[in-house]
Design a protein around this motif. Structure first.
Motif, PDB file in Angstrom:
ATOM      1  N   PRO A 180      15.043   7.510 -22.957  1.00 41.48           N
ATOM      2  CA  PRO A 180      14.136   6.662 -22.171  1.00 41.48           C
ATOM      3  C   PRO A 180      14.320   6.838 -20.675  1.00 41.48           C
ATOM      4  CG  PRO A 180      15.987   5.376 -22.969  1.00 41.48           C
ATOM      5  CD  PRO A 180      16.126   6.737 -23.589  1.00 41.48           C
ATOM      6  N   ALA A 181      13.237   6.620 -19.959  1.00 42.32           N
ATOM      7  CA  ALA A 181      13.305   6.531 -18.505  1.00 42.32           C
ATOM      8  C   ALA A 181      13.807   5.151 -18.119  1.00 42.32           C
ATOM      9  CB  ALA A 181      11.918   6.768 -17.908  1.00 42.32           C
ATOM     10  N   THR A 182      14.278   5.033 -16.886  1.00 39.45           N
ATOM     11  CA  THR A 182      14.647   3.711 -16.405  1.00 39.45           C
ATOM     12  C   THR A 182      13.405   2.843 -16.294  1.00 39.45           C
ATOM     13  OG1 THR A 182      15.728   2.470 -14.632  1.00 39.45           O
ATOM     14  CG2 THR A 182      14.461   4.385 -13.975  1.00 39.45           C
ATOM     15  N   HIS A 183      13.548   1.555 -16.546  1.00 39.42           N
ATOM     16  CA  HIS A 183      12.429   0.626 -16.412  1.00 39.42           C
ATOM     17  C   HIS A 183      12.769  -0.450 -15.385  1.00 39.42           C
ATOM     18  CE1 HIS A 183       9.369   1.572 -19.605  1.00 39.42           C
ATOM     19  NE2 HIS A 183      10.314   2.446 -19.865  1.00 39.42           N
ATOM     20  N   GLU A 184      13.462  -0.022 -14.332  1.00 42.96           N
ATOM     21  CA  GLU A 184      13.871  -0.968 -13.305  1.00 42.96           C
ATOM     22  C   GLU A 184      12.885  -1.032 -12.145  1.00 42.96           C
ATOM     23  OE1 GLU A 184      17.730   0.302 -12.174  1.00 42.96           O
ATOM     24  OE2 GLU A 184      18.634  -0.110 -14.125  1.00 42.96           O
ATOM     25  N   GLY A 185      11.799  -0.277 -12.228  1.00 42.60           N
ATOM     26  CA  GLY A 185      10.847  -0.237 -11.136  1.00 42.60           C
ATOM     27  C   GLY A 185       9.811  -1.341 -11.221  1.00 42.60           C
ATOM     28  N   LYS A 186       8.668  -1.090 -10.665  1.00 46.01           N
ATOM     29  CA  LYS A 186       7.615  -2.095 -10.584  1.00 46.01           C
ATOM     30  C   LYS A 186       7.180  -2.545 -11.973  1.00 46.01           C
ATOM     31  CE  LYS A 186       5.901  -0.123  -6.300  1.00 46.01           C
ATOM     32  NZ  LYS A 186       4.939   0.788  -5.716  1.00 46.01           N
ATOM     33  N   LYS A 187       7.010  -3.824 -12.118  1.00 41.77           N
ATOM     34  CA  LYS A 187       6.587  -4.367 -13.405  1.00 41.77           C
ATOM     35  C   LYS A 187       5.085  -4.203 -13.603  1.00 41.77           C
ATOM     36  CE  LYS A 187      10.784  -5.564 -14.056  1.00 41.77           C
ATOM     37  NZ  LYS A 187      11.647  -4.572 -14.718  1.00 41.77           N
ATOM     38  N   ASN A 188       4.329  -4.205 -12.514  1.00 41.80           N
ATOM     39  CA  ASN A 188       2.882  -4.079 -12.615  1.00 41.80           C
ATOM     40  C   ASN A 188       2.402  -3.059 -11.592  1.00 41.80           C
ATOM     41  OD1 ASN A 188       2.124  -6.248 -14.589  1.00 41.80           O
ATOM     42  ND2 ASN A 188       3.219  -7.491 -13.093  1.00 41.80           N
ATOM     43  N   LEU A 189       1.889  -1.932 -12.082  1.00 48.57           N
ATOM     44  CA  LEU A 189       1.342  -0.912 -11.205  1.00 48.57           C
ATOM     45  C   LEU A 189      -0.172  -1.106 -11.154  1.00 48.57           C
ATOM     46  CD1 LEU A 189       3.496   2.031 -12.563  1.00 48.57           C
ATOM     47  CD2 LEU A 189       3.708   1.006 -10.297  1.00 48.57           C
ATOM     48  N   VAL A 190      -0.602  -2.068 -10.373  1.00 54.48           N
ATOM     49  CA  VAL A 190      -2.023  -2.412 -10.287  1.00 54.48           C
ATOM     50  C   VAL A 190      -2.687  -1.431  -9.323  1.00 54.48           C
ATOM     51  CG1 VAL A 190      -3.687  -4.201  -9.725  1.00 54.48           C
ATOM     52  CG2 VAL A 190      -1.468  -4.821 -10.726  1.00 54.48           C
ATOM     53  N   PRO A 191      -3.689  -0.690  -9.773  1.00 53.75           N
ATOM     54  CA  PRO A 191      -4.234   0.400  -8.957  1.00 53.75           C
ATOM     55  C   PRO A 191      -4.675   0.004  -7.553  1.00 53.75           C
ATOM     56  CG  PRO A 191      -5.036   0.579 -11.206  1.00 53.75           C
ATOM     57  CD  PRO A 191      -4.286  -0.713 -11.132  1.00 53.75           C
ATOM     58  N   HIS A 192      -5.457  -1.077  -7.424  1.00 54.02           N
ATOM     59  CA  HIS A 192      -5.955  -1.391  -6.088  1.00 54.02           C
ATOM     60  C   HIS A 192      -4.847  -1.886  -5.171  1.00 54.02           C
ATOM     61  CE1 HIS A 192      -6.202  -5.514  -7.765  1.00 54.02           C
ATOM     62  NE2 HIS A 192      -6.093  -5.913  -6.517  1.00 54.02           N
ATOM     63  N   ILE A 193      -3.821  -2.515  -5.732  1.00 55.58           N
ATOM     64  CA  ILE A 193      -2.685  -2.938  -4.913  1.00 55.58           C
ATOM     65  C   ILE A 193      -1.885  -1.726  -4.459  1.00 55.58           C
ATOM     66  CG2 ILE A 193      -0.504  -4.214  -4.944  1.00 55.58           C
ATOM     67  CD1 ILE A 193      -1.820  -6.235  -6.799  1.00 55.58           C
ATOM     68  N   GLU A 194      -1.648  -0.791  -5.387  1.00 56.98           N
ATOM     69  CA  GLU A 194      -0.952   0.450  -5.012  1.00 56.98           C
ATOM     70  C   GLU A 194      -1.721   1.183  -3.910  1.00 56.98           C
ATOM     71  OE1 GLU A 194       2.148   2.017  -6.688  1.00 56.98           O
ATOM     72  OE2 GLU A 194       2.146  -0.152  -6.476  1.00 56.98           O
ATOM     73  N   ARG A 195      -3.013   1.283  -4.071  1.00 60.06           N
ATOM     74  CA  ARG A 195      -3.851   1.971  -3.077  1.00 60.06           C
ATOM     75  C   ARG A 195      -3.724   1.327  -1.703  1.00 60.06           C
ATOM     76  NH1 ARG A 195      -9.648   0.381  -3.975  1.00 60.06           N
ATOM     77  NH2 ARG A 195      -8.786  -1.435  -2.887  1.00 60.06           N
ATOM     78  N   ASP A 196      -3.861   0.018  -1.660  1.00 63.76           N
ATOM     79  CA  ASP A 196      -3.852  -0.673  -0.375  1.00 63.76           C
ATOM     80  C   ASP A 196      -2.486  -0.588   0.295  1.00 63.76           C
ATOM     81  OD1 ASP A 196      -6.474  -1.284  -0.897  1.00 63.76           O
ATOM     82  OD2 ASP A 196      -6.095  -3.392  -1.428  1.00 63.76           O
ATOM     83  N   ARG A 197      -1.406  -0.730  -0.485  1.00 60.96           N
ATOM     84  CA  ARG A 197      -0.053  -0.639   0.088  1.00 60.96           C
ATOM     85  C   ARG A 197       0.197   0.761   0.644  1.00 60.96           C
ATOM     86  NH1 ARG A 197       3.738  -0.525  -3.187  1.00 60.96           N
ATOM     87  NH2 ARG A 197       5.402  -1.581  -2.121  1.00 60.96           N
ATOM     88  N   PHE A 198      -0.186   1.757  -0.151  1.00 61.16           N
ATOM     89  CA  PHE A 198       0.050   3.130   0.263  1.00 61.16           C
ATOM     90  C   PHE A 198      -0.764   3.474   1.511  1.00 61.16           C
ATOM     91  CE2 PHE A 198      -0.526   7.727   0.061  1.00 61.16           C
ATOM     92  CZ  PHE A 198       0.769   8.162  -0.194  1.00 61.16           C
ATOM     93  N   ARG A 199      -2.022   3.076   1.524  1.00 66.54           N
ATOM     94  CA  ARG A 199      -2.882   3.358   2.668  1.00 66.54           C
ATOM     95  C   ARG A 199      -2.352   2.689   3.943  1.00 66.54           C
ATOM     96  NH1 ARG A 199      -7.493   1.629   5.419  1.00 66.54           N
ATOM     97  NH2 ARG A 199      -8.986   3.314   5.886  1.00 66.54           N
ATOM     98  N   ALA A 200      -1.907   1.466   3.811  1.00 67.89           N
ATOM     99  CA  ALA A 200      -1.377   0.767   4.993  1.00 67.89           C
ATOM    100  C   ALA A 200      -0.120   1.453   5.519  1.00 67.89           C
ATOM    101  CB  ALA A 200      -1.065  -0.689   4.623  1.00 67.89           C
ATOM    102  N   ALA A 201       0.756   1.899   4.611  1.00 63.59           N
ATOM    103  CA  ALA A 201       1.970   2.583   5.029  1.00 63.59           C
ATOM    104  C   ALA A 201       1.653   3.929   5.665  1.00 63.59           C
ATOM    105  CB  ALA A 201       2.904   2.769   3.838  1.00 63.59           C
ATOM    106  N   LEU A 202       0.664   4.618   5.112  1.00 59.28           N
ATOM    107  CA  LEU A 202       0.306   5.951   5.615  1.00 59.28           C
ATOM    108  C   LEU A 202      -0.324   5.888   6.992  1.00 59.28           C
ATOM    109  CD1 LEU A 202       0.005   8.987   5.027  1.00 59.28           C
ATOM    110  CD2 LEU A 202      -2.177   8.466   3.940  1.00 59.28           C
ATOM    111  N   LEU A 203      -1.207   4.916   7.193  1.00 58.97           N
ATOM    112  CA  LEU A 203      -1.955   4.833   8.437  1.00 58.97           C
ATOM    113  C   LEU A 203      -1.296   3.953   9.489  1.00 58.97           C
ATOM    114  CD1 LEU A 203      -5.579   4.586   6.991  1.00 58.97           C
ATOM    115  CD2 LEU A 203      -4.330   6.629   7.725  1.00 58.97           C
ATOM    116  N   GLY A 204      -0.235   3.227   9.086  1.00 63.10           N
ATOM    117  CA  GLY A 204       0.469   2.394  10.032  1.00 63.10           C
ATOM    118  C   GLY A 204      -0.327   1.153  10.424  1.00 63.10           C
TER     119      GLY A 204
END
Length: 204
Positions: A180-204
């Motif tokens: 098995p892989a570790t399951h210590e990461g995010k419990k919910n990988l919600v697409p629009h939340i991932e998108r918005d977090r990543f975009r904000a980090a990328l664009l500052g």
């Protein structure tokens, strides 16, 4: 249904690495990259490794999408090092992506395929790689200029170097034993939340 035959290809040694240790050992410092993580095991592993960094876009679905998302990101951000981490099952879903990526040949993109030879999310059936398909050979045939296989701890140092200093499009096949892989990461990988977090980090 007829039983699948194991392909008579040039075989690699049996995998000995545990993915829960091997993935962080290979990537080492995730802050060096913008990252896309394929669904299932790699998404959990990368989330745990990065402590849920917004520089990671982790997928909960869209099987096969991670390599092409990485290509788009690498082309859009040519001055940043982009890392895609995916599994053998996901890459097999869209193996033709390797040809497109190789033709585009972005020098700032590295792909790690964590290959355990099984479809871990659907019952642990043998995947094509478990039956002899060689994704490293496919990547070479597609035109990747840098291909490296990590079978043992002795292969790790070169893998780490290539991720950062390969100075070219890189494919690393990280072969791990079943487990098995570790399951210590995010419990919910919600697409629009991932998108918005990543975009904000990328664009500052």
């Amino acid at each position: 249904m007829a039983k699948l035959n194991k392909l008579q290809t040039a075989t690699l040694p049996d995998a000995v690495l545990d993915r829960r240790q091997a993935v962080p050992a290979l990537i080492e410092n995730p802050d060096d990259f913008l990252m896309i993580a394929g669904l299932a095991g790699t998404a959990w592993e990368m989330s745990a490794l990065t402590h849920e960094s917004p520089r990671l876009f982790g997928l909960a679905g869209a099987m096969g999408a991670a390599p092409m998302m990485g290509l788009g990101l690498a082309l859009a951000q040519p001055k940043r090092r982009v890392l895609v981490a995916t599994g053998d099952g996901e890459l097999l879903m869209n193996v033709g992506a390797l040809a497109t990526i190789a033709l585009q040949n972005p020098p700032n993109l590295a792909i790690i395929c964590v290959d355990n030879g099984h479809y871990g999310e659907t019952g642990n059936q043998d995947s094509h790689t478990g039956l002899g398909v060689r994704l490293d050979v496919i990547a070479t045939g597609a035109g990747f200029p840098v291909v490296h296989v990590v079978n043992t701890e002795a292969d790790m140092a070169e893998g780490r170097r290539l991720l950062r200093e390969g100075n070219g499009l890189t494919f690393i096949l990280l072969r791990v034993k079943e487990g098995p892989a570790t399951h210590e990461g995010k419990k919910n990988l919600v697409p629009h939340i991932e998108r918005d977090r990543f975009r904000a980090a990328l664009l500052g």
